[in-house]
Design an enzyme around this catalytic site. Structure first.
Site, PDB file in Angstrom:
ATOM      1  N   HIS A 135       0.837  -1.202   0.000  1.00  0.00           N
ATOM      2  CA  HIS A 135       0.000   0.000   0.000  1.00  0.00           C
ATOM      3  C   HIS A 135       0.875   1.257   0.000  1.00  0.00           C
ATOM      4  O   HIS A 135       0.687   2.161  -0.825  1.00  0.00           O
ATOM      5  CB  HIS A 135      -0.916  -0.018   1.230  1.00  0.00           C
ATOM      6  CG  HIS A 135      -1.734   1.217   1.411  1.00  0.00           C
ATOM      7  ND1 HIS A 135      -3.106   1.195   1.387  1.00  0.00           N
ATOM      8  CD2 HIS A 135      -1.394   2.513   1.637  1.00  0.00           C
ATOM      9  CE1 HIS A 135      -3.556   2.430   1.577  1.00  0.00           C
ATOM     10  NE2 HIS A 135      -2.530   3.246   1.738  1.00  0.00           N
ATOM     11  N   GLU A 136       1.827   1.317   0.925  1.00  0.00           N
ATOM     12  CA  GLU A 136       2.675   2.511   1.031  1.00  0.00           C
ATOM     13  C   GLU A 136       3.634   2.618  -0.152  1.00  0.00           C
ATOM     14  O   GLU A 136       3.863   3.712  -0.674  1.00  0.00           O
ATOM     15  CB  GLU A 136       3.427   2.522   2.359  1.00  0.00           C
ATOM     16  CG  GLU A 136       2.528   2.564   3.586  1.00  0.00           C
ATOM     17  CD  GLU A 136       1.520   3.705   3.607  1.00  0.00           C
ATOM     18  OE1 GLU A 136       1.759   4.759   2.964  1.00  0.00           O
ATOM     19  OE2 GLU A 136       0.469   3.543   4.260  1.00  0.00           O
ATOM     20  N   HIS A 155       2.085   4.222  -3.217  1.00  0.00           N
ATOM     21  CA  HIS A 155       2.075   5.693  -3.221  1.00  0.00           C
ATOM     22  C   HIS A 155       3.363   6.241  -3.843  1.00  0.00           C
ATOM     23  O   HIS A 155       3.327   7.193  -4.633  1.00  0.00           O
ATOM     24  CB  HIS A 155       1.926   6.238  -1.798  1.00  0.00           C
ATOM     25  CG  HIS A 155       0.567   6.067  -1.219  1.00  0.00           C
ATOM     26  ND1 HIS A 155      -0.569   6.634  -1.765  1.00  0.00           N
ATOM     27  CD2 HIS A 155       0.154   5.401  -0.112  1.00  0.00           C
ATOM     28  CE1 HIS A 155      -1.617   6.322  -1.027  1.00  0.00           C
ATOM     29  NE2 HIS A 155      -1.211   5.564  -0.016  1.00  0.00           N
TER      30      HIS A 155
END
Length: 170
Positions: free
Chosen positions: A78-79, A82
């Site tokens: 998820h991170e 980004h």
């Protein structure tokens, strides 16, 4: 296993997951991506935070230790997604179509924007607020902003204004 040893093993798992996700991204987009720096300084209820311009990710050590498998398999990609999106497209919506595409097409994971971890151990003090449909627990920071009239918060569901539960009505 001793907590320090366990944490060391989890850090290695996170690094392996980051490397695997970076490799998938590089193959998918046919380009290289800068390897992010990683630290474990996030506090509160956030599982992780991506710092786009610094190409860095900070993770929540407590939530990692309490939810190791889900953390490594969901929060890490998820991170990283980004950072991948930022390197490809610049500034776009944090969980917009570009980020969702990286999660689903590159990492083959659901594009979930919030974790489902139990946050009791990291939450801190909260204040009860109500709207037209439910009771919300707000952080000290949000409570203080409301008290100082620097912010107004609305319910995501009914769009009603959040008011303190213990507010005295005239």
């Amino acid at each position: 296993m001793e907590q320090q040893t366990r944490f060391r093993h989890l850090k290695m798992q996170i690094q392996r997951k980051l490397n695997a996700c970076l490799q998938k991204s590089e193959q998918f987009f046919d380009r290289t991506f800068a390897v992010p720096t990683v630290s474990y300084e996030v506090r509160g209820i956030k599982a992780g935070v991506a710092y786009l311009q610094k190409n860095a990710i900070k993770f929540n050590r407590t939530l990692l230790l309490e939810n190791p498998s889900e953390f490594v398999n969901q929060v890490v990609p998820h991170e990283l997604a980004h950072l991948i999106v930022y390197q490809l497209f610049g500034r776009v919506k944090p969980h917009g179509k570009e980020w969702q595409a990286v999660m689903t097409n590159v990492f083959q994971l659901p594009a979930e924007t919030y974790h489902q971890f139990d946050v009791k151990s990291v939450q801190g003090k909260t204040f009860a607020y109500r709207c037209g449909c439910r009771i919300h627990q707000l952080s000290v920071r949000r409570h203080n902003k409301i008290q100082r009239e620097r912010a107004v918060y609305l319910c995501q569901y009914c769009k009603g204004r959040l008011e303190p539960v213990n507010k005295i009505c005239p």
